[in-house]
Design an enzyme around this catalytic site. Sequence first.
Site, PDB file in Angstrom:
ATOM      1  N   LYS A 198       0.844  -1.208   0.000  1.00 34.61           N
ATOM      2  CA  LYS A 198       0.000   0.000   0.000  1.00 34.61           C
ATOM      3  C   LYS A 198       0.865   1.238   0.000  1.00 34.61           C
ATOM      4  O   LYS A 198       2.024   1.201   0.404  1.00 34.61           O
ATOM      5  CB  LYS A 198      -0.930   0.012   1.215  1.00 34.61           C
ATOM      6  CG  LYS A 198      -0.189   0.157   2.523  1.00 34.61           C
ATOM      7  CD  LYS A 198      -1.061   0.590   3.677  1.00 34.61           C
ATOM      8  CE  LYS A 198      -0.125   1.054   4.795  1.00 34.61           C
ATOM      9  NZ  LYS A 198      -0.681   1.020   6.097  1.00 34.61           N
ATOM     10  N   GLY A 231      -8.837   2.622   8.804  1.00 33.82           N
ATOM     11  CA  GLY A 231      -8.804   2.854   7.359  1.00 33.82           C
ATOM     12  C   GLY A 231      -7.999   1.788   6.633  1.00 33.82           C
ATOM     13  O   GLY A 231      -8.461   1.195   5.650  1.00 33.82           O
ATOM     14  N   THR A 232      -6.793   1.524   7.135  1.00 32.36           N
ATOM     15  CA  THR A 232      -5.906   0.541   6.502  1.00 32.36           C
ATOM     16  C   THR A 232      -6.536  -0.841   6.503  1.00 32.36           C
ATOM     17  O   THR A 232      -6.586  -1.528   5.480  1.00 32.36           O
ATOM     18  CB  THR A 232      -4.554   0.499   7.255  1.00 32.36           C
ATOM     19  OG1 THR A 232      -3.925   1.773   7.164  1.00 32.36           O
ATOM     20  CG2 THR A 232      -3.629  -0.556   6.675  1.00 32.36           C
TER      21      THR A 232
END
Length: 317
Positions: A198, A231-232
């Site tokens: 990511k 969020g991740t």
Amino acid sequence: MSTGYKDSSLKVFTLNSNPSLAEAIAANIGTELGKCSVSTFSDGEVQINIEESIRGCDVYVVQSTSEPVNQHLMELLIMIDALKRASAKSINIVMPYYGYARQDRKARAREPITAKLVADLLQTAGASRVITLDLHAPQIQGFFNIPVDQLVGVPILSDYFQERNFDDLVIVSPDHGGVTRARQMADRLKAPIAIIDKRRPRPNVSEVMNIVGNIEGKTAILIDDIIDTAGTITLAANALIENGAEEVYACCTHPVLSGPAIERIENSKIKELVVTNTIPLREEKQIEKVKQLSVAPLISEAIIRVHELQSVSVLFD
């Protein structure tokens, strides 16, 4: 639980961050929590009074520096000062969650290294030792000039999933930094690992790029040390399902779960989020999807081993 710990010089105190965990730790050891009161003046100043003699005692103070972080940190520093002035033999800080651990290096110019500042504050106040769980960066141990015992949450989380008897598992790290943790769980569960690559454009914002490893048709377990705004972890879970994973579970040691975290988890593809009680979950965070496991047996065993001058390293495995 034993009927009573044999050495009365071992004292366990709690402040306001996690009293239920402290009670469970004391019960596991076979002792009662020490008597102290924490109050505030009308302007918010913290006042602490230790209501029993601790002269010559080995004292263990249970306090996570979780939300409200600065309040809990000040409580801890003032407690250490009170214990030092009351002639405690040793002041051992049991900090299941070490706040400010994410500020462990200068990522940009003119940034503070706040994890080091907190270490300096604890030592200057008079701490003799720190017992903690899953530091965000293990090198934070090097910020201290006193012993630091870093316990690990992977065995507790792994045992939970082991009992579920999943077929065709894959353990997934949500980023490159968590690969070691994912590998530890994978070794315990005899499963392969995958990594989510990511890019994070700015703090608390992450963007999933691609998945390294085979997750097709498998039950994926995402593992992290801290879940903050989620969020991740929710982006990762959704990406795993989109790329062919059968179902996704997530786990972490420290459920910070701030801001939109609970809403995100509720609306995500995560089937269950398994966390520990290093940070207590307020009522609004106790949703059906979240399962909390206790670290009290692990911490109480560490305290007894430290007190009896036995090896603590066996608890790291």
